[in-house]
Design an enzyme around this catalytic site. Structure first.
Site: not given
Length: 319
Positions: A199, A230
């Site tokens: 991450h 995203e």
């Protein structure tokens, strides 16, 4: 393979070196006096009517307005009320500079939405001091407001800012009968990227993609926002479908050229994006949501057809 860690994006914005002042007075001699007072350190615009002031504010976005009250056709009080009623101009501070001097006059001016009230004849030192005070307050307010509307990770606008800008630009383009284009963008196979690199690397990837999109849009009135996860959105006023499609293709190539390794992507060995394009000349007060739906549908098509591509929705998104 390791990727760089993310660093939080700074949301601080540079303050204008030459604040923009709009002087509104039906007497040219008063305009000249105020122009001479502020021309050295400010960018000064001027008009002799309330109607013209409203039009200028839509295009120029002044940092502060010096407004006379007694004007023909539309007086300063009504001009101020209309400015405050429009979300695009409501935050611009207004200082009344007027021959009126009674307490009741000042009360009416402040009730109309002004931040200050100065009676003529003016003391130049007093006017300059009050303008400086209100410009400082506005700069502080703008900075605080920007913190609320900026995505803390990527430094671009957040979803809240996008939703507000969409409504403002929809209404503005509707008034002027200009096209409004929206790009919806998704980073391809981003879950696989996080699973492979972690991450922190995913955060760094989001930052690089966001910075690339922002740098490539180019025009000051275009907006890049992190729409969620995203996914990004690019709002482009005064841009038609063909120009929007061309810009989307440029963005796709620019992100691919970043060459961010992604060895678990079925699409390419680097990070890529899919883009959906929609464009309309706004024809009603409540159609902005449909523009988002069309762009979302185009993005779905781009992903369904193999990703790393640009799609629109013929017949629906064309203006």
């Amino acid at each position: 393979m390791n990727a760089p860690r993310a660093t939080p994006a700074s949301p601080l914005l540079a303050l204008p070196e030459r604040p923009r002042l709009l002087v509104v007075d039906d007497q040219p001699i008063n305009i000249r006096a105020l122009y001479q007072m502020f021309r050295t350190d400010h960018e000064v615009f001027a008009t002799t009517s309330g109607q013209q002031a409203l039009a200028i504010c839509q295009d120029v976005a002044p940092d502060l307005i010096l407004l006379d009250i007694e004007m023909p056709h539309m007086d300063g009080l009504e001009t101020c009320r209309r400015l405050k009623a429009d979300p695009a101009t409501a935050d611009i501070p207004v200082i009344f500079i007027t021959a009126q001097s009674e307490p009741a006059d000042e009360t009416r001016g402040l009730n109309a939405g002004a931040v200050d009230f100065i009676s003529k004849p003016v003391n130049p030192a007093v006017v300059r001091a009050r303008v400086k005070t209100h410009l400082t307050l506005k700069a502080q307010s703008d900075l605080l407001r920007s913190l609320v509307f900026i995505d803390g990770l990527t430094g671009v606008a957040n979803r809240r800012r996008f939703d507000e800008a969409l409504q403002v630009e929809w209404q503005r383009c509707r008034r002027n009968q200009l096209p409004l284009t929206l790009l919806m963008i998704d980073i391809d196979h981003f879950k696989h990227y996080n699973d492979r690199y972690g991450h922190p690397a995913g955060d760094a990837c989001l930052q690089r993609v966001a910075a690339c999109l922002k740098a490539r849009l180019g025009r000051a009135h275009d907006l890049v926002a992190r729409y969620g996860g995203e996914e990004f959105a690019c709002l482009m006023p005064e841009c038609d479908l063909a120009a929007g499609h061309a810009k989307a293709a440029e963005l796709r190539e620019a992100v691919m050229a970043l060459a961010i390794p992604h060895d678990r992507s079925p699409t390419a060995g680097v990070i890529t994006i899919s883009l959906g394009v929609a464009s309309r000349v706004p024809d009603g007060p409540d159609g902005a949501a449909a523009l988002v739906q069309h762009a979302d549908a185009a993005l779905y098509t781009a992903k369904h057809e193999g990703r790393n591509r640009v799609c629109d929705v013929p017949g629906e998104s064309a203006s």
